[in-house]
Design a protein around this motif. Sequence first.
Motif, PDB file in Angstrom:
ATOM      1  N   ARG A  69      -8.558   0.751  -4.676  1.00 11.34           N
ATOM      2  CA  ARG A  69      -8.468   1.809  -3.735  1.00 11.34           C
ATOM      3  C   ARG A  69      -7.008   2.089  -4.424  1.00 11.34           C
ATOM      4  NH1 ARG A  69      -7.093  -2.179   0.847  1.00 11.34           N
ATOM      5  NH2 ARG A  69      -9.352  -3.134   1.300  1.00 11.34           N
ATOM      6  N   ALA A  70      -6.472   1.934  -5.626  1.00 12.23           N
ATOM      7  CA  ALA A  70      -5.827   3.131  -6.485  1.00 12.23           C
ATOM      8  C   ALA A  70      -6.724   4.212  -6.485  1.00 12.23           C
ATOM      9  CB  ALA A  70      -5.309   3.278  -7.625  1.00 12.23           C
ATOM     10  N   PHE A 125      -3.669   3.589 -14.327  1.00 17.21           N
ATOM     11  CA  PHE A 125      -2.926   2.412 -12.561  1.00 17.21           C
ATOM     12  C   PHE A 125      -3.688   1.207 -13.719  1.00 17.21           C
ATOM     13  CE2 PHE A 125      -4.155  -0.297  -9.987  1.00 17.21           C
ATOM     14  CZ  PHE A 125      -3.508  -0.620  -8.948  1.00 17.21           C
ATOM     15  N   MET A 169       1.843   1.554  -3.302  1.00 16.76           N
ATOM     16  CA  MET A 169       0.738   2.468  -4.511  1.00 16.76           C
ATOM     17  C   MET A 169       0.950   3.837  -4.156  1.00 16.76           C
ATOM     18  SD  MET A 169      -2.875   1.153  -3.863  1.00 16.76           S
ATOM     19  CE  MET A 169      -2.924   0.232  -5.167  1.00 16.76           C
ATOM     20  N   GLU A 170       0.498   4.536  -2.560  1.00 16.70           N
ATOM     21  CA  GLU A 170       0.886   5.996  -2.724  1.00 16.70           C
ATOM     22  C   GLU A 170       1.897   6.659  -2.556  1.00 16.70           C
ATOM     23  OE1 GLU A 170      -0.330   5.984   1.447  1.00 16.70           O
ATOM     24  OE2 GLU A 170      -2.496   5.794   0.817  1.00 16.70           O
ATOM     25  N   CYS A 193      -3.404  -3.554 -12.330  1.00 15.33           N
ATOM     26  CA  CYS A 193      -3.112  -3.878 -11.362  1.00 15.33           C
ATOM     27  C   CYS A 193      -2.631  -5.609 -12.943  1.00 15.33           C
ATOM     28  CB  CYS A 193      -4.063  -4.317 -10.993  1.00 15.33           C
ATOM     29  SG  CYS A 193      -3.139  -5.657  -9.582  1.00 15.33           S
ATOM     30  N   ASP A 229       0.267  -2.382 -10.777  1.00 16.49           N
ATOM     31  CA  ASP A 229       0.856  -2.870  -9.563  1.00 16.49           C
ATOM     32  C   ASP A 229       1.266  -4.464  -9.762  1.00 16.49           C
ATOM     33  OD1 ASP A 229      -0.021  -4.452  -7.077  1.00 16.49           O
ATOM     34  OD2 ASP A 229      -1.263  -2.593  -6.372  1.00 16.49           O
ATOM     35  N   TRP A 236      -7.907  -3.843  -6.106  1.00 18.31           N
ATOM     36  CA  TRP A 236      -7.082  -2.527  -6.178  1.00 18.31           C
ATOM     37  C   TRP A 236      -7.275  -1.894  -6.745  1.00 18.31           C
ATOM     38  CZ3 TRP A 236      -4.590  -3.434  -2.127  1.00 18.31           C
ATOM     39  CH2 TRP A 236      -4.983  -5.405  -1.282  1.00 18.31           C
ATOM     40  N   HIS A 291       1.049  -0.775   0.065  1.00 17.87           N
ATOM     41  CA  HIS A 291      -0.106  -0.042   0.361  1.00 17.87           C
ATOM     42  C   HIS A 291       1.049   1.298  -0.554  1.00 17.87           C
ATOM     43  CE1 HIS A 291      -3.552  -2.351   1.619  1.00 17.87           C
ATOM     44  NE2 HIS A 291      -4.108  -1.270   0.806  1.00 17.87           N
ATOM     45  N   TYR A 329       5.940  -1.727  -9.053  1.00 16.68           N
ATOM     46  CA  TYR A 329       6.156  -1.931  -7.412  1.00 16.68           C
ATOM     47  C   TYR A 329       5.433  -3.265  -6.973  1.00 16.68           C
ATOM     48  CZ  TYR A 329       1.001  -0.509  -6.629  1.00 16.68           C
ATOM     49  OH  TYR A 329      -0.107  -0.123  -5.770  1.00 16.68           O
TER      50      TYR A 329
END
Length: 391
Positions: free
Chosen positions: A109-110, A150, A84-85, A152, A181, A106, A81, A202
């Motif tokens: 969340r993004a 973004f 991600m941030e 995943c 991600d 995910w 996390h 990441y």
Amino acid sequence: MASLPIPPPACLLKPYAVPYRYMLGPGPSNVPPRILAAGAQSMLGHMHAETLEIMSHITSGIQYAFQTQNEVTLAVSGPGHAAMECALFNSLEPGESVLIAVNGIWGERAAEIAERIGAKVNTIVQAAGGYFTNQEIEQALVKYKPVLLFLCHGESSTGVLHPLDGIGDLCHKHNCLFLVDSVAALGGTPVYMDKQGIDILYTGSQKVLNAPPGTAPISFSERACQKAFNRKSKPVSYFLDLSWLANYWGCDGKAMRIYHHTGPVTGFFTLREALCILAETGLENSWKRHKEVAEYFHKGLEDMGLKLFVSEKKARLPTVTTIVSPPGYDWKEITAYIMKNHHIEISGGLGPSVGMVLRVGLMGCNSSKPNVDMVLAALADALKHCHKSRV
């Protein structure tokens, strides 16, 4: 002296025996003895020469794992996390358009993190178990004109492995950064950061790498660095400011490193050892083993009469398998039974897949055919003994 009003807690006046469990959920994974031993080494200062040397080794290991030559490659002090941030905080500014591909938790969340930054969040959405075609992605790039996409790579909430080829080229064609991600996929399936045009990538330490949670490898392309280091406003987080992190990790070209934060030194020990194991194993061997073990598992599930949640074989994530929750059973009872009677952790769904699936993770040292046989036997036992409704 007067006695203290709050006495020492009784629970802390006796040792705690941690049970051994087979960590075969979506993470964290079991940590091999070699990596545990690395974390038990003597403490060093976070700015000691030896610690900085270990950090340099980690950078080289991440560059190998990611298949990149990016200079700005490091490990964020925190779980996936935090990475991600870090990626979103440094690449986005308030008011900028961002495109989030949502096919699981995910992406969700993004999108929330980008919204908190004040970015203009645009989404494309696929139902759980699905993924996007390059055509769909390009149509959205044309429509929303984002500065960042973004995506995943390994959507652990749904068990989907998203294809990456060609997307980086599309992003660059439309003047957009490509953020990936790969927390649940890195090391278990091919990814070529430079070759696939990924600008920010990441992962986490606790999945295929089998290290304890708490360090998160991340890398920024030159294009991404130009965006991050030429912002109009400072990133919203001081702790995750890439200009500070790049200096702490010695990848900003400056001769002197300045104190930023106290890094998780023992976490660096374990991450280095995890990357050593990956280097010794070889990426291609690791990818091959995860694929073969996943296919062996999938066949065993189908032979039992269980259904895989992701219908397309090529879209199945080899590290985290999603199984359609057996009709008539309570998934919570199944996972609890397996934990109690077999000391194995598997989990239910997450986000959009809650109540729909069981999730089994076979990552790193846990990716083996004996572990598959053990899980299959535990599932068969649970289905025999757990309550099944007539519905």
